[in-house]
Design a protein around this motif. Structure first.
Motif, mmCIF file in Angstrom:
data_model
loop_
_atom_site.group_PDB
_atom_site.id
_atom_site.type_symbol
_atom_site.label_atom_id
_atom_site.label_comp_id
_atom_site.label_asym_id
_atom_site.label_seq_id
_atom_site.Cartn_x
_atom_site.Cartn_y
_atom_site.Cartn_z
ATOM 1 N N GLY A 237 -23.447 -63.906 -29.400
ATOM 2 C CA GLY A 237 -24.206 -64.549 -28.335
ATOM 3 C C GLY A 237 -25.138 -63.583 -27.626
ATOM 4 O O GLY A 237 -25.687 -62.658 -28.239
ATOM 5 N N VAL A 238 -25.325 -63.748 -26.327
ATOM 6 C CA VAL A 238 -26.251 -62.921 -25.550
ATOM 7 C C VAL A 238 -25.775 -61.462 -25.576
ATOM 8 O O VAL A 238 -24.619 -61.169 -25.281
ATOM 9 N N LEU A 239 -26.700 -60.549 -25.898
ATOM 10 C CA LEU A 239 -26.368 -59.132 -25.993
ATOM 11 C C LEU A 239 -27.580 -58.253 -25.745
ATOM 12 O O LEU A 239 -28.717 -58.714 -25.810
ATOM 13 N N VAL A 240 -27.319 -56.997 -25.456
ATOM 14 C CA VAL A 240 -28.362 -55.975 -25.359
ATOM 15 C C VAL A 240 -28.334 -55.205 -26.665
ATOM 16 O O VAL A 240 -27.278 -54.768 -27.118
ATOM 17 N N GLN A 241 -29.522 -55.019 -27.249
ATOM 18 C CA GLN A 241 -29.590 -54.393 -28.571
ATOM 19 C C GLN A 241 -30.758 -53.416 -28.653
ATOM 20 O O GLN A 241 -31.848 -53.701 -28.164
ATOM 21 N N SER A 242 -30.505 -52.274 -29.257
ATOM 22 C CA SER A 242 -31.580 -51.327 -29.541
ATOM 23 C C SER A 242 -32.231 -51.768 -30.853
ATOM 24 O O SER A 242 -31.562 -51.849 -31.881
ATOM 25 N N PHE A 243 -33.515 -52.082 -30.809
ATOM 26 C CA PHE A 243 -34.165 -52.662 -31.990
ATOM 27 C C PHE A 243 -34.978 -51.648 -32.801
ATOM 28 O O PHE A 243 -35.451 -51.961 -33.893
ATOM 29 N N VAL A 244 -35.136 -50.445 -32.312
ATOM 30 C CA VAL A 244 -35.946 -49.444 -33.012
ATOM 31 C C VAL A 244 -35.276 -49.090 -34.342
ATOM 32 O O VAL A 244 -34.083 -48.776 -34.404
ATOM 33 N N GLY A 245 -36.066 -49.168 -35.420
ATOM 34 C CA GLY A 245 -35.539 -48.856 -36.750
ATOM 35 C C GLY A 245 -34.738 -49.985 -37.368
ATOM 36 O O GLY A 245 -34.088 -49.798 -38.393
ATOM 37 N N THR A 246 -34.793 -51.158 -36.758
ATOM 38 C CA THR A 246 -34.093 -52.329 -37.297
ATOM 39 C C THR A 246 -35.122 -53.385 -37.699
ATOM 40 O O THR A 246 -36.305 -53.281 -37.342
ATOM 41 N N PRO A 247 -34.701 -54.418 -38.421
ATOM 42 C CA PRO A 247 -35.644 -55.475 -38.789
ATOM 43 C C PRO A 247 -36.351 -56.112 -37.597
ATOM 44 O O PRO A 247 -37.479 -56.590 -37.734
ATOM 45 N N PHE A 248 -35.725 -56.073 -36.429
ATOM 46 C CA PHE A 248 -36.391 -56.654 -35.263
ATOM 47 C C PHE A 248 -37.663 -55.882 -34.908
ATOM 48 O O PHE A 248 -38.647 -56.470 -34.467
ATOM 49 N N GLU A 249 -37.653 -54.584 -35.111
ATOM 50 C CA GLU A 249 -38.872 -53.813 -34.867
ATOM 51 C C GLU A 249 -39.964 -54.213 -35.849
ATOM 52 O O GLU A 249 -41.140 -54.359 -35.469
ATOM 53 N N TYR A 250 -39.587 -54.428 -37.098
ATOM 54 C CA TYR A 250 -40.572 -54.776 -38.126
ATOM 55 C C TYR A 250 -41.058 -56.218 -37.951
ATOM 56 O O TYR A 250 -42.188 -56.552 -38.337
ATOM 57 N N ARG A 251 -40.226 -57.045 -37.367
ATOM 58 C CA ARG A 251 -40.566 -58.466 -37.180
ATOM 59 C C ARG A 251 -41.402 -58.701 -35.912
ATOM 60 O O ARG A 251 -41.954 -59.807 -35.731
ATOM 61 N N PHE A 252 -41.504 -57.708 -35.064
ATOM 62 C CA PHE A 252 -42.212 -57.878 -33.789
ATOM 63 C C PHE A 252 -43.679 -58.222 -34.019
ATOM 64 O O PHE A 252 -44.385 -57.536 -34.759
ATOM 65 N N ILE A 253 -44.152 -59.275 -33.368
ATOM 66 C CA ILE A 253 -45.549 -59.720 -33.480
ATOM 67 C C ILE A 253 -46.360 -59.256 -32.263
ATOM 68 O O ILE A 253 -47.353 -58.562 -32.392
ATOM 69 N N PHE A 254 -45.909 -59.671 -31.089
ATOM 70 C CA PHE A 254 -46.580 -59.259 -29.853
ATOM 71 C C PHE A 254 -45.637 -59.526 -28.682
ATOM 72 O O PHE A 254 -44.601 -60.183 -28.811
ATOM 73 N N GLY A 255 -46.029 -59.010 -27.535
ATOM 74 C CA GLY A 255 -45.254 -59.257 -26.335
ATOM 75 C C GLY A 255 -46.170 -59.267 -25.127
ATOM 76 O O GLY A 255 -47.333 -58.874 -25.208
ATOM 77 N N GLY A 256 -45.640 -59.729 -24.006
ATOM 78 C CA GLY A 256 -46.446 -59.773 -22.799
ATOM 79 C C GLY A 256 -45.673 -60.286 -21.606
ATOM 80 O O GLY A 256 -44.513 -60.687 -21.704
ATOM 81 N N SER A 257 -46.372 -60.296 -20.479
ATOM 82 C CA SER A 257 -45.760 -60.675 -19.212
ATOM 83 C C SER A 257 -46.221 -62.052 -18.758
ATOM 84 O O SER A 257 -47.343 -62.477 -19.071
ATOM 85 N N ILE A 258 -45.366 -62.733 -18.001
ATOM 86 C CA ILE A 258 -45.769 -63.996 -17.401
ATOM 87 C C ILE A 258 -45.896 -63.861 -15.887
ATOM 88 O O ILE A 258 -46.124 -64.838 -15.185
ATOM 89 N N LEU A 259 -45.747 -62.645 -15.388
ATOM 90 C CA LEU A 259 -45.883 -62.413 -13.951
ATOM 91 C C LEU A 259 -47.243 -61.794 -13.617
ATOM 92 O O LEU A 259 -47.776 -61.044 -14.417
#
Length: 259
Positions: A237-259
């Motif tokens: 379920g909900v967790l904190v994860q280090s994504f550097v060097g994992t598939p999540f880093e390679y899957r990252f498209i973009f990010g941004g703020s809503i504030l």
């Protein structure tokens, strides 16, 4: 005697001033209302009026408070000090009508962007371990999927209502215009958007135009290469994860703020 009458009158006028404060500020409970998951979660922060203003006894500490009881004598004293009474009434009426009368009761400090972000992060951390469920019910926090989770905590912490799925959330962030394709440029509290899993190695994503890929996952960036998110039952379920060097880093498209 003049001082006594003026004192009694002042007590009466002050009491009237507080009684006349609009019900929205003085009588109604003070509540912090935060809408969440298409519903409204109400946190009751009611301040008892006695606690806020103090128990008030006009007779307390006044040895002379019961000395004048004859109505005729009171009428005579009021007539003798009519001008002073009129001035006090005018001052009380002016206070009641002034913006400061309600502002002093209802005013709340505005939060900075950093304070808002920390509220979002704190809200998210409160749900660590909450079970994952694809297509989770947007009406409660018993389970989350990725988009439901970030939507819930942002709405709970800031009152901002985002769309219900990750693709619409991505479009929402892009519309604001504060985006980056390099995760190292992200700021704490930014939303991260990811494409589907294509493999465990960087080479599996190298030839892809990520900006044309469909968004399938979203998480909250915490800083230092860590993300707060949820994506499977197996992960807990909900967790904190280090994504550097994992598939999540390679899957990252973009990010941004809503504030």
């Amino acid at each position: 005697m003049k001082k006594l009458i003026l004192g009694l009158l002042m007590v009466t006028m002050v009491g009237s001033a507080f009684t006349a404060i609009p019900a929205a500020h003085a009588n109604a409970p003070s509540k912090s209302i935060v809408e969440s998951k298409q519903s409204t979660v109400t946190y009751d922060t009611t301040i008892d009026r006695d606690d806020e203003l103090g128990d008030f006894d006009p007779n307390e500490g006044s040895a002379a408070s019961n000395q004048v009881t004859d109505p005729r004598e009171i009428e005579q004293l009021e007539a003798a000090h009519a001008d002073d009474i009129a001035k006090l009434r005018g001052a009380a009426a002016a206070y009641i009508a002034s913006p400061s009368a309600s502002a002093s009761v209802a005013a709340a400090p505005k939060l900075t962007r950093t304070q808002k972000i920390e509220k979002v992060v704190k809200s998210g951390m409160n749900y660590l371990g909450t079970p994952y469920e694809f297509g989770s019910n947007r009406e409660n926090s018993k389970t989350f999927d990725c988009s439901d989770f970030v939507r819930w905590i942002y709405r709970q912490a800031t009152g901002i209502t985002m769309p219900t799925d990750s693709r619409k959330q991505a479009a929402y962030v892009k519309k604001i215009g504060k985006t980056t394709t390099n995760w190292k440029n992200l700021k704490r509290g930014d939303l991260m958007f990811f494409m589907s899993y294509k493999g465990a190695k960087p080479a599996d994503y190298k030839k892809l135009n990520k900006q044309k890929q469909r968004v399938t996952h979203v998480g909250l960036y915490l800083g230092n290469g860590k993300v707060l998110h949820t994506y499977s039952k197996k992960s807990g379920g909900v967790l904190v994860q280090s994504f550097v060097g994992t598939p999540f880093e390679y899957r990252f498209i973009f990010g941004g703020s809503i504030l």
